[in-house]
Design a protein around this motif. Structure first.
Motif, short mmCIF file in Angstrom:
data_model
loop_
_atom_site.label_atom_id
_atom_site.label_comp_id
_atom_site.label_asym_id
_atom_site.label_seq_id
_atom_site.Cartn_x
_atom_site.Cartn_y
_atom_site.Cartn_z
N ASN A 1 0.80 -1.23 0.00
CA ASN A 1 0.00 0.00 0.00
C ASN A 1 0.84 1.28 0.00
OD1 ASN A 1 0.96 0.19 2.63
ND2 ASN A 1 -0.99 -0.39 3.59
N CYS A 2 2.16 1.14 -0.12
CA CYS A 2 3.03 2.31 -0.06
C CYS A 2 2.91 3.14 -1.34
CB CYS A 2 4.48 1.87 0.13
SG CYS A 2 5.65 3.26 0.31
N PRO A 3 2.71 4.46 -1.23
CA PRO A 3 2.73 5.31 -2.42
C PRO A 3 4.06 5.19 -3.15
CG PRO A 3 1.92 6.54 -0.51
CD PRO A 3 2.45 5.24 0.01
N GLN A 4 4.02 5.24 -4.46
CA GLN A 4 5.22 5.03 -5.26
C GLN A 4 6.34 5.98 -4.86
OE1 GLN A 4 5.64 2.50 -7.35
NE2 GLN A 4 7.77 3.15 -7.60
N ALA A 5 5.99 7.21 -4.48
CA ALA A 5 7.01 8.21 -4.14
C ALA A 5 7.85 7.80 -2.93
CB ALA A 5 6.35 9.56 -3.88
N PHE A 6 7.30 6.90 -2.09
CA PHE A 6 7.99 6.54 -0.85
C PHE A 6 8.52 5.11 -0.86
CE2 PHE A 6 4.62 9.57 0.96
CZ PHE A 6 5.44 10.68 0.74
N VAL A 7 8.40 4.40 -1.98
CA VAL A 7 8.83 2.99 -2.02
C VAL A 7 10.32 2.86 -1.75
CG1 VAL A 7 9.15 1.00 -3.53
CG2 VAL A 7 6.94 2.15 -3.46
N SER A 8 11.13 3.75 -2.35
CA SER A 8 12.58 3.64 -2.14
C SER A 8 12.93 3.89 -0.68
CB SER A 8 13.33 4.62 -3.04
OG SER A 8 13.01 5.96 -2.72
N PHE A 9 12.22 4.82 -0.02
CA PHE A 9 12.45 5.07 1.41
C PHE A 9 12.14 3.80 2.22
CE2 PHE A 9 11.05 9.80 0.84
CZ PHE A 9 12.14 10.01 0.00
N LEU A 10 10.99 3.19 1.92
CA LEU A 10 10.57 1.99 2.65
C LEU A 10 11.56 0.85 2.43
CD1 LEU A 10 8.39 0.59 4.40
CD2 LEU A 10 7.23 -0.05 2.26
N ARG A 11 12.06 0.73 1.21
CA ARG A 11 12.99 -0.37 0.90
C ARG A 11 14.27 -0.24 1.70
NH1 ARG A 11 12.73 -0.16 -4.33
NH2 ARG A 11 14.54 1.20 -4.72
N VAL A 12 14.84 0.96 1.72
CA VAL A 12 16.10 1.15 2.45
C VAL A 12 15.86 1.01 3.95
CG1 VAL A 12 17.99 2.74 2.93
CG2 VAL A 12 17.02 2.64 0.63
N TRP A 13 14.78 1.63 4.46
CA TRP A 13 14.47 1.53 5.89
C TRP A 13 14.28 0.07 6.30
CZ3 TRP A 13 9.91 -0.44 8.02
CH2 TRP A 13 9.81 -0.32 9.42
N SER A 14 13.52 -0.69 5.52
CA SER A 14 13.23 -2.07 5.92
C SER A 14 14.49 -2.92 5.96
CB SER A 14 12.21 -2.69 4.97
OG SER A 14 12.72 -2.79 3.65
N SER A 15 15.50 -2.57 5.14
CA SER A 15 16.76 -3.33 5.16
C SER A 15 17.53 -3.11 6.46
CB SER A 15 17.63 -2.95 3.96
OG SER A 15 18.19 -1.66 4.12
N THR A 16 17.25 -2.01 7.16
CA THR A 16 17.96 -1.73 8.40
C THR A 16 17.28 -2.35 9.62
OG1 THR A 16 16.79 0.34 8.96
CG2 THR A 16 18.68 0.50 7.44
N VAL A 17 16.00 -2.70 9.50
CA VAL A 17 15.23 -3.13 10.68
C VAL A 17 15.83 -4.37 11.34
CG1 VAL A 17 12.99 -3.98 11.47
CG2 VAL A 17 13.11 -2.01 9.92
N GLN B 1 19.85 10.36 -7.86
CA GLN B 1 18.64 9.55 -7.82
C GLN B 1 18.19 9.17 -6.42
OE1 GLN B 1 18.95 6.19 -10.48
NE2 GLN B 1 20.07 7.36 -12.01
N GLY B 2 19.04 9.38 -5.43
CA GLY B 2 18.67 9.03 -4.07
C GLY B 2 19.22 7.69 -3.65
N VAL B 3 19.17 7.43 -2.35
CA VAL B 3 19.77 6.23 -1.79
C VAL B 3 19.02 4.97 -2.24
CG1 VAL B 3 18.42 6.19 0.34
CG2 VAL B 3 20.74 5.24 0.32
N GLY B 4 17.77 5.10 -2.65
CA GLY B 4 17.04 3.94 -3.15
C GLY B 4 17.74 3.30 -4.32
N TYR B 5 18.43 4.12 -5.13
CA TYR B 5 19.23 3.57 -6.21
C TYR B 5 20.29 2.63 -5.65
CZ TYR B 5 23.35 3.02 -9.01
OH TYR B 5 24.44 2.46 -9.62
N ALA B 6 20.98 3.07 -4.60
CA ALA B 6 22.05 2.26 -4.01
C ALA B 6 21.50 0.94 -3.50
CB ALA B 6 22.74 3.02 -2.88
N GLN B 7 20.30 0.98 -2.92
CA GLN B 7 19.71 -0.25 -2.40
C GLN B 7 19.41 -1.21 -3.52
OE1 GLN B 7 19.31 -1.08 0.73
NE2 GLN B 7 18.41 -3.06 0.26
N GLY B 8 18.89 -0.68 -4.64
CA GLY B 8 18.61 -1.54 -5.77
C GLY B 8 19.86 -2.19 -6.33
N ARG B 9 20.95 -1.41 -6.41
CA ARG B 9 22.21 -1.95 -6.88
C ARG B 9 22.77 -2.96 -5.89
NH1 ARG B 9 25.05 0.81 -10.76
NH2 ARG B 9 26.48 -0.93 -10.54
N ARG B 10 22.52 -2.71 -4.61
CA ARG B 10 23.05 -3.58 -3.56
C ARG B 10 22.52 -5.00 -3.73
NH1 ARG B 10 21.66 -0.72 1.60
NH2 ARG B 10 22.67 0.98 0.48
#
Length: 421
Positions: free
Chosen positions: A89-105, A363-372
């Motif tokens: 249900n995450c808005p597309q604008a915040f998906v990269s934020f959620l992805r990086v945050w969830s990797s830290t949990v 592009q933001g840190v979400g790019y780094a997460q995708g590459r990771r």
């Protein structure tokens, strides 16, 4: 009002409301735990824009109870159903934020309580209490601060942050004894002033400022020198140091737009974010092309500003600019060594850390997460590329919060919009 959905997604405004609700409580908790005091909360320092959202993400990670991680959202009222922010249900604008945050949990929750506290201290720029330092804390803090930087560049955040800070300042007070401190945070200009295509670029000269790179500069260490075509500038020879630094950075913005075409598109959709990203590229450009070994800046008009001539309040900015230049050279040299090793083995040369730094700035840190996800094992525990990107972004945010920068931001927004039109 209750959340609204577009298909299965929650609305951006609902997520923003939930975030600011948690941000107020996170800042209040940090104040109670003496991670942030009233003087820091009331200040207008640029890094405060990073610390607050990063703390909010940290506390959200501690509260998380799901796998994969999701964020419990505040209830609209006591009768409403519990709801969590997830990939569904995450808005597309915040998906990269959620992805990086969830990797830290998982990493945050696996820490012993004393290390969790040290992580919170590091987020607040305080020294950790446990020695030796738990190595993983650097990487976790870097990721949280990277997401926080992107949040802080959103206009919706900037417009509401002062009230979040004031809520924390007012916590523990009473109507008869209110907090004597007032939040000094002021958002930057909107940058929507009907800029025309023929906006005069004399305000915003191109950055070919040097006839040759400064002696001992990074131009001999893999970074290209600027072209020898000095341009006129509004800066006088006797201008204050802050204006010298400001104009030197602003003069590099045109090159940033030339070298990073995606910034032009971002100018149309999110001018404040594009402005911050452009300034960050200008910081990297000046740090790697205009700094001398002794920490001086060679900038507009070919003038030299030394650390000794810089007013005391600006010396930390100058010192950090020089440090970024040194760190960039170290990364470049390490990238070159890695490339030579791969070439000697006949292997494909991997993307460099400096490549990833530039992509994160753009592009933001979400790019780094995708590459990771595709480069398992290539990321160090400390997350050096993310940390270095954060360092550039933090300096650019801090400098643009200074009064001299704010005075010219409106003009620069107009020119940026004219270039991106």
């Amino acid at each position: 009002m209750p959340p609204t959905r577009t298909d299965s997604q929650l609305s951006e405004s609902y997520i923003q409301d939930a975030f600011h609700s948690y941000l107020k409580s996170s800042l209040t908790q940090a104040k109670a735990e003496r991670l942030l005091d009233a003087d820091v909360l009331s200040s207008a320092e640029g890094d405060l824009m990073i610390t607050g959202p990063a703390l909010c993400l940290y506390f959200a990670a501690l509260r998380c109870t799901t796998n994969p991680p999701s964020v419990p959202l505040p209830r609209h009222n006591k009768n409403s159903q519990p709801m969590e922010l997830s990939y569904d249900n995450c808005p597309q604008a915040f998906v990269s934020f959620l992805r990086v945050w969830s990797s830290t949990v998982p990493a945050i929750q696996a820490l012993a309580p004393e290390y969790q506290h040290d992580l919170a201290r590091m987020i607040c720029n305080l020294e950790p209490l446990i020695t030796p330092l738990q190595p993983s804390l650097n990487g976790i803090a870097a990721d949280l601060r990277a997401v926080a930087i992107e949040i802080s560049q959103r206009r919706s955040f900037q417009d509401r942050y002062a009230s979040d800070l004031q809520a924390a300042l007012d916590s523990g007070t009473t109507p008869t004894a209110p907090s004597p401190k007032r939040a000094a945070f002021v958002p930057p200009p909107m940058g929507t002033h009907g800029a025309r295509r023929n906006t005069p670029t004399s305000i915003f000269p191109r950055s070919h400022l040097l006839s040759s790179p400064p002696p001992g500069s990074s131009a001999s260490s893999g970074f290209p020198p600027r072209s020898p075509s000095p341009q006129p500038t509004i800066l006088a020879h006797n201008s204050p140091a802050i204006e010298f630094i400001r104009e030197t950075l602003y003069a590099s913005l045109a090159d940033a737009l030339d070298q990073q075409p995606a910034l032009r598109s971002l100018l149309k959709t999110d001018p404040p974010r594009a402005y911050f990203a452009s300034v960050a590229f200008a910081v990297l450009e000046v740090a790697t092309s205009s700094m001398t070994p002794d920490g001086a800046v060679i900038g507009v008009l070919g003038e030299k500003l030394t650390l000794e001539k810089c007013p005391p309040e600006l010396r930390p900015f100058m010192a950090e600019l020089a440090a970024i230049g040194r760190a960039a050279r170290e990364l470049q040299e390490e990238d070159d060594t890695i490339a030579m090793k791969h070439a000697a083995r006949g292997q494909e040369i991997p993307p460099t850390r400096m490549d990833r730094v530039r992509l994160m700035l753009e592009q933001g840190v979400g790019y780094a997460q995708g590459r990771r996800d595709n480069e398992e094992g290539r990321r160090s525990v400390e997350g050096r590329a993310v940390s270095f990107t954060n360092r550039i972004n933090a300096l650019s945010l801090g400098m643009t919060r200074l009064k001299a920068f704010r005075e010219r931001q409106d003009d620069v927004f107009k020119v940026l919009a004219g270039i991106g039109a």
